[in-house]
Design a protein around this motif. Sequence first.
Motif, PDB file in Angstrom:
ATOM      1  N   LYS A  50       0.906  -1.603  -0.163  1.00 22.53           N
ATOM      2  CA  LYS A  50      -0.105  -0.060  -0.122  1.00 22.53           C
ATOM      3  C   LYS A  50       0.613   1.456  -0.356  1.00 22.53           C
ATOM      4  O   LYS A  50       1.534   0.812   1.188  1.00 22.53           O
ATOM      5  N   LYS A  51       0.814   2.145  -1.123  1.00 20.49           N
ATOM      6  CA  LYS A  51       1.370   3.159  -0.651  1.00 20.49           C
ATOM      7  C   LYS A  51       0.449   4.472   0.515  1.00 20.49           C
ATOM      8  O   LYS A  51      -0.294   4.372   0.265  1.00 20.49           O
ATOM      9  N   TYR A  52       1.122   4.747   1.538  1.00 22.96           N
ATOM     10  CA  TYR A  52       1.592   5.554   2.832  1.00 22.96           C
ATOM     11  C   TYR A  52       0.731   7.180   1.336  1.00 22.96           C
ATOM     12  O   TYR A  52       1.421   8.294   1.639  1.00 22.96           O
ATOM     13  N   ASN A  53      -0.587   7.442   1.166  1.00 22.52           N
ATOM     14  CA  ASN A  53      -0.530   8.652   0.770  1.00 22.52           C
ATOM     15  C   ASN A  53      -2.237   9.348   1.301  1.00 22.52           C
ATOM     16  O   ASN A  53      -3.314   8.488   1.665  1.00 22.52           O
ATOM     17  N   ASP A  54      -2.484  10.499   0.204  1.00 25.66           N
ATOM     18  CA  ASP A  54      -4.419  10.461   0.522  1.00 25.66           C
ATOM     19  C   ASP A  54      -5.040  10.023   0.268  1.00 25.66           C
ATOM     20  O   ASP A  54      -5.835   9.967   1.004  1.00 25.66           O
ATOM     21  N   GLU A  55      -4.674   9.449  -0.452  1.00 28.21           N
ATOM     22  CA  GLU A  55      -5.684   8.500  -1.461  1.00 28.21           C
ATOM     23  C   GLU A  55      -6.295   7.375   0.217  1.00 28.21           C
ATOM     24  O   GLU A  55      -7.502   6.878   0.612  1.00 28.21           O
ATOM     25  N   LEU A  56      -5.183   6.987   0.876  1.00 25.86           N
ATOM     26  CA  LEU A  56      -5.178   6.143   1.995  1.00 25.86           C
ATOM     27  C   LEU A  56      -5.459   6.544   3.023  1.00 25.86           C
ATOM     28  O   LEU A  56      -6.620   5.838   3.578  1.00 25.86           O
ATOM     29  N   SER A  57      -5.457   7.795   3.100  1.00 30.52           N
ATOM     30  CA  SER A  57      -5.822   8.648   4.495  1.00 30.52           C
ATOM     31  C   SER A  57      -7.003   8.811   3.847  1.00 30.52           C
ATOM     32  O   SER A  57      -7.857   8.545   5.543  1.00 30.52           O
ATOM     33  N   ALA A  58      -7.664   8.560   2.915  1.00 33.81           N
ATOM     34  CA  ALA A  58      -9.111   9.381   3.185  1.00 33.81           C
ATOM     35  C   ALA A  58     -10.341   8.275   3.184  1.00 33.81           C
ATOM     36  O   ALA A  58     -11.681   7.950   3.821  1.00 33.81           O
ATOM     37  N   LYS A  59      -9.542   7.097   3.185  1.00 34.31           N
ATOM     38  CA  LYS A  59      -9.938   5.768   2.950  1.00 34.31           C
ATOM     39  C   LYS A  59     -10.015   4.898   4.414  1.00 34.31           C
ATOM     40  O   LYS A  59     -11.334   4.418   4.885  1.00 34.31           O
ATOM     41  N   SER A  60      -9.058   5.216   4.967  1.00 28.97           N
ATOM     42  CA  SER A  60      -8.818   5.381   6.409  1.00 28.97           C
ATOM     43  C   SER A  60      -9.941   5.832   7.540  1.00 28.97           C
ATOM     44  O   SER A  60     -10.308   5.356   8.234  1.00 28.97           O
ATOM     45  N   LEU A  61     -10.147   7.154   7.233  1.00 32.49           N
ATOM     46  CA  LEU A  61     -11.195   8.228   7.648  1.00 32.49           C
ATOM     47  C   LEU A  61     -12.522   7.743   7.413  1.00 32.49           C
ATOM     48  O   LEU A  61     -12.704   7.212   8.497  1.00 32.49           O
ATOM     49  N   GLU A  62     -12.761   7.009   6.795  1.00 33.97           N
ATOM     50  CA  GLU A  62     -14.297   5.979   6.355  1.00 33.97           C
ATOM     51  C   GLU A  62     -14.578   4.953   7.028  1.00 33.97           C
ATOM     52  O   GLU A  62     -15.252   5.096   7.990  1.00 33.97           O
ATOM     53  N   VAL A  63     -13.040   4.576   7.332  1.00 38.72           N
ATOM     54  CA  VAL A  63     -13.168   3.170   8.030  1.00 38.72           C
ATOM     55  C   VAL A  63     -13.174   3.495   9.895  1.00 38.72           C
ATOM     56  O   VAL A  63     -14.190   2.924  10.403  1.00 38.72           O
ATOM     57  N   LEU A  64     -12.433   4.952   9.963  1.00 37.21           N
ATOM     58  CA  LEU A  64     -12.588   5.383  11.484  1.00 37.21           C
ATOM     59  C   LEU A  64     -14.031   5.999  11.812  1.00 37.21           C
ATOM     60  O   LEU A  64     -14.495   5.357  12.449  1.00 37.21           O
ATOM     61  N   ILE A  65     -14.775   6.608  10.973  1.00 30.41           N
ATOM     62  CA  ILE A  65     -16.017   6.689  11.329  1.00 30.41           C
ATOM     63  C   ILE A  65     -16.915   5.272  10.790  1.00 30.41           C
ATOM     64  O   ILE A  65     -17.673   5.215  11.925  1.00 30.41           O
ATOM     65  N   GLU A  66     -16.480   4.401  10.552  1.00 30.59           N
ATOM     66  CA  GLU A  66     -17.409   3.358  10.482  1.00 30.59           C
ATOM     67  C   GLU A  66     -17.472   2.316  11.650  1.00 30.59           C
ATOM     68  O   GLU A  66     -18.472   2.242  12.804  1.00 30.59           O
ATOM     69  N   ARG A  67     -15.824   2.867  11.702  1.00 33.85           N
ATOM     70  CA  ARG A  67     -15.571   1.777  13.611  1.00 33.85           C
ATOM     71  C   ARG A  67     -16.246   2.549  14.817  1.00 33.85           C
ATOM     72  O   ARG A  67     -16.748   1.915  16.148  1.00 33.85           O
TER      73      ARG A  67
END
Length: 182
Positions: free
Chosen positions: A62-79
């Motif tokens: 995985k590239k640690y970039n803004d795209e992964l950041s946006a997906k991670s935030l959605e996972v955070l909200i979901e969790r």
Amino acid sequence: MKFVSLVFFLFMFLSCQAQLLNPNQSQDNKSLGAIRQLKFTREVILGNIIKNYLENMHFSKKKYNDELSAKSLEVLIERFDYSKRFFLLEDVEELRKHKWQLDDALVQGDLSIVNLAQKLFMTRLLIIEPFVLKTLSAAMTFSENDLIETDPKKISFAKDMAQLKDYWGKYLKNEVLNRYWM
């Protein structure tokens, strides 16, 4: 193998940190001067371990970039609120303002985005809890034909507290019916 790699990264990090503590061993004091100014907190260490793991050891690299950041935030909200029974739409929008910053914040040890999510969740929980207790202690009427969608993928976050409380009232009626009359 993962454990060995993790131990290796920790060993390398600690050896680098030991070098920083003893500047006489360093040949390039100019580059280490900037590194010495960093604070090696637990959060910084873990953030960098996660970044290195995702980029180097994860099977999909995985590239640690803004795209992964946006997906991670959605996972955070979901969790935090999978069932969409606590956050309001405005809370989610407030968190989404930071969607491009989560990757950088993690490497810097900045957990303010996670802390914000926790604060928003706890604020809503403290509002909803008395409402739930009041609703459950009062007599419920089941003469109305209330409809409720319980699949989180089919509903959106409530726009305001009135809509959220309406959802909770229907949800509690549904739970009472399912628990005692089914």
